[in-house]
Design a protein around this motif. Structure first.
Motif, PDB file in Angstrom:
ATOM      1  N   ASP A  94     -22.172 -10.251  26.821  1.00  0.00           N
ATOM      2  CA  ASP A  94     -22.760  -9.159  27.597  1.00  0.00           C
ATOM      3  C   ASP A  94     -24.153  -8.827  27.081  1.00  0.00           C
ATOM      4  OD1 ASP A  94     -22.601  -7.003  25.524  1.00  0.00           O
ATOM      5  OD2 ASP A  94     -20.452  -7.284  25.772  1.00  0.00           O
ATOM      6  N   VAL A  95     -24.886  -8.071  27.874  1.00  0.00           N
ATOM      7  CA  VAL A  95     -26.276  -7.748  27.572  1.00  0.00           C
ATOM      8  C   VAL A  95     -26.399  -6.998  26.243  1.00  0.00           C
ATOM      9  CG1 VAL A  95     -28.202  -6.277  28.304  1.00  0.00           C
ATOM     10  CG2 VAL A  95     -27.086  -7.799  29.957  1.00  0.00           C
ATOM     11  N   ILE A 134     -33.319  -1.024  31.858  1.00  0.00           N
ATOM     12  CA  ILE A 134     -32.173  -1.840  32.302  1.00  0.00           C
ATOM     13  C   ILE A 134     -30.885  -1.460  31.564  1.00  0.00           C
ATOM     14  CG2 ILE A 134     -33.426  -3.871  33.159  1.00  0.00           C
ATOM     15  CD1 ILE A 134     -33.062  -5.103  30.383  1.00  0.00           C
ATOM     16  N   GLN A 136     -28.456   0.091  32.630  1.00  0.00           N
ATOM     17  CA  GLN A 136     -27.287  -0.031  33.502  1.00  0.00           C
ATOM     18  C   GLN A 136     -26.658  -1.419  33.447  1.00  0.00           C
ATOM     19  OE1 GLN A 136     -30.416   0.153  34.495  1.00  0.00           O
ATOM     20  NE2 GLN A 136     -30.792  -1.540  35.901  1.00  0.00           N
ATOM     21  N   THR A 137     -27.368  -2.383  32.847  1.00  0.00           N
ATOM     22  CA  THR A 137     -26.835  -3.755  32.756  1.00  0.00           C
ATOM     23  C   THR A 137     -26.118  -4.016  31.438  1.00  0.00           C
ATOM     24  OG1 THR A 137     -28.815  -4.721  31.724  1.00  0.00           O
ATOM     25  CG2 THR A 137     -28.799  -4.543  34.150  1.00  0.00           C
ATOM     26  N   GLN A 140     -22.895  -6.024  31.532  1.00  0.00           N
ATOM     27  CA  GLN A 140     -22.880  -7.229  32.346  1.00  0.00           C
ATOM     28  C   GLN A 140     -23.058  -8.464  31.472  1.00  0.00           C
ATOM     29  OE1 GLN A 140     -25.573  -5.421  35.922  1.00  0.00           O
ATOM     30  NE2 GLN A 140     -25.198  -7.642  36.014  1.00  0.00           N
ATOM     31  N   THR A 144     -25.543 -13.296  34.417  1.00  0.00           N
ATOM     32  CA  THR A 144     -25.504 -12.797  35.796  1.00  0.00           C
ATOM     33  C   THR A 144     -26.787 -12.074  36.194  1.00  0.00           C
ATOM     34  OG1 THR A 144     -24.536 -10.643  35.204  1.00  0.00           O
ATOM     35  CG2 THR A 144     -23.008 -12.493  35.578  1.00  0.00           C
ATOM     36  N   LEU A 145     -27.713 -11.886  35.261  1.00  0.00           N
ATOM     37  CA  LEU A 145     -28.933 -11.127  35.536  1.00  0.00           C
ATOM     38  C   LEU A 145     -30.003 -12.007  36.176  1.00  0.00           C
ATOM     39  CD1 LEU A 145     -29.349  -9.038  32.247  1.00  0.00           C
ATOM     40  CD2 LEU A 145     -28.044  -8.477  34.301  1.00  0.00           C
ATOM     41  N   GLN A 149     -34.855  -9.520  34.684  1.00  0.00           N
ATOM     42  CA  GLN A 149     -33.974  -8.707  33.849  1.00  0.00           C
ATOM     43  C   GLN A 149     -33.685  -9.410  32.523  1.00  0.00           C
ATOM     44  OE1 GLN A 149     -30.811  -8.287  36.779  1.00  0.00           O
ATOM     45  NE2 GLN A 149     -31.203  -6.085  36.940  1.00  0.00           N
ATOM     46  N   GLN A 150     -33.452 -10.709  32.575  1.00  0.00           N
ATOM     47  CA  GLN A 150     -33.171 -11.448  31.339  1.00  0.00           C
ATOM     48  C   GLN A 150     -34.357 -11.405  30.387  1.00  0.00           C
ATOM     49  OE1 GLN A 150     -30.995 -15.202  31.374  1.00  0.00           O
ATOM     50  NE2 GLN A 150     -30.633 -14.975  33.566  1.00  0.00           N
ATOM     51  N   GLU A 265     -35.559   1.274  38.908  1.00  0.00           N
ATOM     52  CA  GLU A 265     -35.155   0.166  38.079  1.00  0.00           C
ATOM     53  C   GLU A 265     -36.091  -1.023  38.213  1.00  0.00           C
ATOM     54  OE1 GLU A 265     -33.283   1.480  40.417  1.00  0.00           O
ATOM     55  OE2 GLU A 265     -32.451   0.007  41.804  1.00  0.00           O
TER      56      GLU A 265
END
Length: 280
Positions: A94-95, A134, A136-137, A140, A144-145, A149-150, A265
């Protein structure tokens, strides 16, 4: 203060970087530009010591970086964080965990193996994600980003190292203009608010002009330009890129106007949040 003196790197008979010499004062944001194969990435990797110089010296604050070994070298790679074009995240984690991996060089081997991150470190990681817009990620899977975002996760991971220097190797090369602007805004905020020296390789001239107070141009492994953006003339650009005709910079432009209606965002870096240490 960074000092590079006659830094050279050879791969067999090929010279990737040739006799590079320059100084970088603390807190400067420097853009390195040049064609593919000009030696930009090799130069950054030598500064971080992912690649050893064949000859020459790299010095930072009185320490000869080019001679470091063992624990001293690991400490330098902690203090000199690196952001890559390919993000280098672990897709199946996860992130939040990916961001926490930035703390590994601050921890003992046993605690790292057991993945024992403290509450304070987790709060710090959430704060870094908040700063990049970010948060909220956090739960995750990194895989999946989106690419933009990554890359922001990779920047948050670098912040967890609490670095003195931040190197970014083509950080926006695979991003669309909007995400490229978000990432560059984040790097500039880190440079200005935290006073961290930022050295970034860039492939778009207008980005280097807009974000960097100093531009270093490389061609065939050598520095052929070193100065302020205003001094990067058409003749200098032609020398850097080996072009016989003028280069139209707008062809690769990342200069865009973000409408006020774009969701927060997507524009988080336009007004980056302070590093929050609460709310966990």
């Amino acid at each position: 203060m960074f000092h590079l003196r006659d830094v050279t790197r050879q791969f067999g008979k090929k010279t990737a970087v040739s006799s590079v010499t320059f100084d970088i004062p603390p807190g400067q944001m420097v853009g390195i530009i040049g064609r593919s194969g000009a030696g930009k990435s090799t130069l950054l990797r030598m500064i971080n010591r992912l690649v050893d110089p064949s000859s020459g010296e790299i010095e930072f604050s009185g320490v000869k970086v080019s001679s470091l070994k063992g624990a001293a070298l690991r400490n330098w790679q902690r203090d000199c964080a690196m952001i890559f074009q390919q993000f280098n995240l672990v897709p199946r984690l996860d992130v939040l965990t990916n961001v926490l991996l930035g703390r590994l060089n601050h921890r003992s081997t046993i605690s790292s193996v057991l993945n024992m991150f403290s509450r304070e470190e987790r709060i710090m990681a959430v704060g870094a994600l908040e700063r990049l817009g970010i948060e909220q990620t956090a739960l995750q899977l990194a895989g999946t980003l989106s690419g933009g975002q990554q890359q922001r996760v990779a920047i948050a991971r670098a912040l967890m190292q609490q670095p003195k220097v931040l190197l970014a190797d083509e950080p926006i090369a695979s991003l669309d203009p909007l995400n490229a602007k978000i990432v560059m805004d984040a790097l500039r905020d880190i440079n200005e608010r935290d006073g961290i020296t930022v050295i970034t390789n860039l492939h778009t001239l207008d980005t280097a002009r807009n974000y960097c107070e100093r531009i270093i141009g490389m061609a065939h492994g050598r520095v052929v330009f070193d100065g302020q953006p205003k001094n990067l003339t058409a003749a200098a650009v032609a020398e850097i890129y080996g072009a016989d005709t003028a280069i139209e910079e707008s062809m690769t432009s990342t200069t865009i106007n973000i409408p006020a209606a774009v969701p927060q965002e997507q524009t988080a870096s336009a007004s980056l949040k302070p590093l929050a240490l609460a709310g966990l």
